[in-house]
Write a protein that holds these residues in place. Structure first.
Motif, mmCIF file in Angstrom:
data_model
loop_
_atom_site.group_PDB
_atom_site.id
_atom_site.type_symbol
_atom_site.label_atom_id
_atom_site.label_comp_id
_atom_site.label_asym_id
_atom_site.label_seq_id
_atom_site.Cartn_x
_atom_site.Cartn_y
_atom_site.Cartn_z
ATOM 1 N N SER A 1 1.266 -1.071 -0.034
ATOM 2 C CA SER A 1 0.177 0.111 0.195
ATOM 3 C C SER A 1 0.844 0.940 0.031
ATOM 4 N N ILE B 1 -7.275 -0.878 -2.718
ATOM 5 C CA ILE B 1 -6.197 -0.880 -1.822
ATOM 6 C C ILE B 1 -6.282 0.278 -0.427
ATOM 7 N N LEU C 1 -5.560 -3.316 3.833
ATOM 8 C CA LEU C 1 -6.257 -3.894 2.490
ATOM 9 C C LEU C 1 -7.711 -3.925 2.842
#
Length: 287
Positions: free
Chosen positions: A155, A205, A211
């Motif tokens: 991320s 994301i 997530l």
């Protein structure tokens, strides 16, 4: 006595990705079309509610075994089958590996506790995220979000996953990136922005966060979360080599998505994980 059929007489035609013929996806999962049982149906809301809570608790046990727990962060929610403005969510500060069906708390979209474990409390940020998505997506019945290690690592790049293998194609054109990190989601506005970023997709994301996946069943959302976490790990490993990556073509990625990323097939994909956890814990999480 009739002759024993040979492979030449019983073999099913192989469907290529460039064929346009419609396929029974569930039948195509198994050899000779002997499909595994799909999503069950129930005669009452009570039966379906209990089944949902058991599978929700089972998903937490799978997440615990996969190392997704991080303090009091992380949550799964499931929309109530009878009351569409209510959802069930896990209690605050109970380890994923200890969560049981009876621990779950039912809240309405205004945050009022209306059932279940009324003695417990829920994660405030979790409520903002889950309530916003349940408000905006009537088709979403389950949401999974944790601070898994590889999801957090990937991320940081604020990039979507690339279609670098067969399995990640389950997210082909069905996941997004929320790149406007606004801190811990204690405010409704942050939850709303996350819901907007998710759009009509299966996953998002969250930059600098982790997530989030959704599904028509908790099994679908949970399998997608496990797959997305592993896909982040695979992407990070591939990036580390510095070598040129071969990307799955749009045509093949679209075919893989069509065949393997339906609510029914994703439900089936999660069942071995659920059943293994049921075996290991002797069904303890169902209580």
């Amino acid at each position: 006595m009739a002759p024993i059929p040979t492979p030449e007489t019983t073999a099913q035609p192989i469907l290529k990705s460039n064929e346009t013929k419609d396929v029974d996806v569930m039948a195509a999962m198994a050899h000779n079309g002997k499909a595994l049982p799909g999503i069950p149906t129930f005669n009452s809301f009570i039966e379906k509610r209990q089944w949902q809570l058991e599978h929700m608790a089972g998903a937490f046990r799978v997440f615990a075994r996969d190392g997704f727990a991080e303090g009091i962060s992380g949550h799964i929610s499931v929309r109530d089958p009878e009351f569409q403005d209510r959802f069930w969510i896990n209690p605050l500060a109970v380890h994923f590996g200890m969560v049981k069906a009876s621990d779950m708390i039912c809240v309405n979209l205004d945050g009022e506790v209306v059932g279940g474990n009324t003695a417990g409390s829920i994660n405030a940020a979790g409520f903002q995220i889950h309530s916003s998505i349940h408000r905006s997506r009537s088709d979403v019945h389950a949401i999974c979000h944790t601070h898994s290690v590889h999801g957090r690592a990937w991320s940081a790049f604020a990039r979507p996953l690339e279609m670098i293998n067969q399995d990640v194609c389950y997210f082909y054109k069905a996941h997004s990136v929320y790149s406007d990190y606004g801190g811990i989601a204690n405010e409704a506005s942050e939850g709303q922005r996350i819901a907007q970023s998710l759009g009509d997709g299966k996953a998002v994301i969250l930059m600098n966060h982790g997530l989030l996946t959704v599904g028509q069943t908790v099994d679908e959302a949970a399998f997608l979360f496990c797959l997305m976490e592993r896909s982040c790990k695979v992407q990070l490993l591939a990036e580390r080599t510095g070598l040129e990556k071969r990307i799955v073509s749009d045509e093949e990625a679209a075919y893989n998505y069509k065949m393997a990323s339906t609510p029914e097939t994703l439900f089936v994909e999660f069942q071995p994980h659920y059943q293994y956890e049921e075996y290991l814990s002797k069904g303890d999480f169902k209580k």
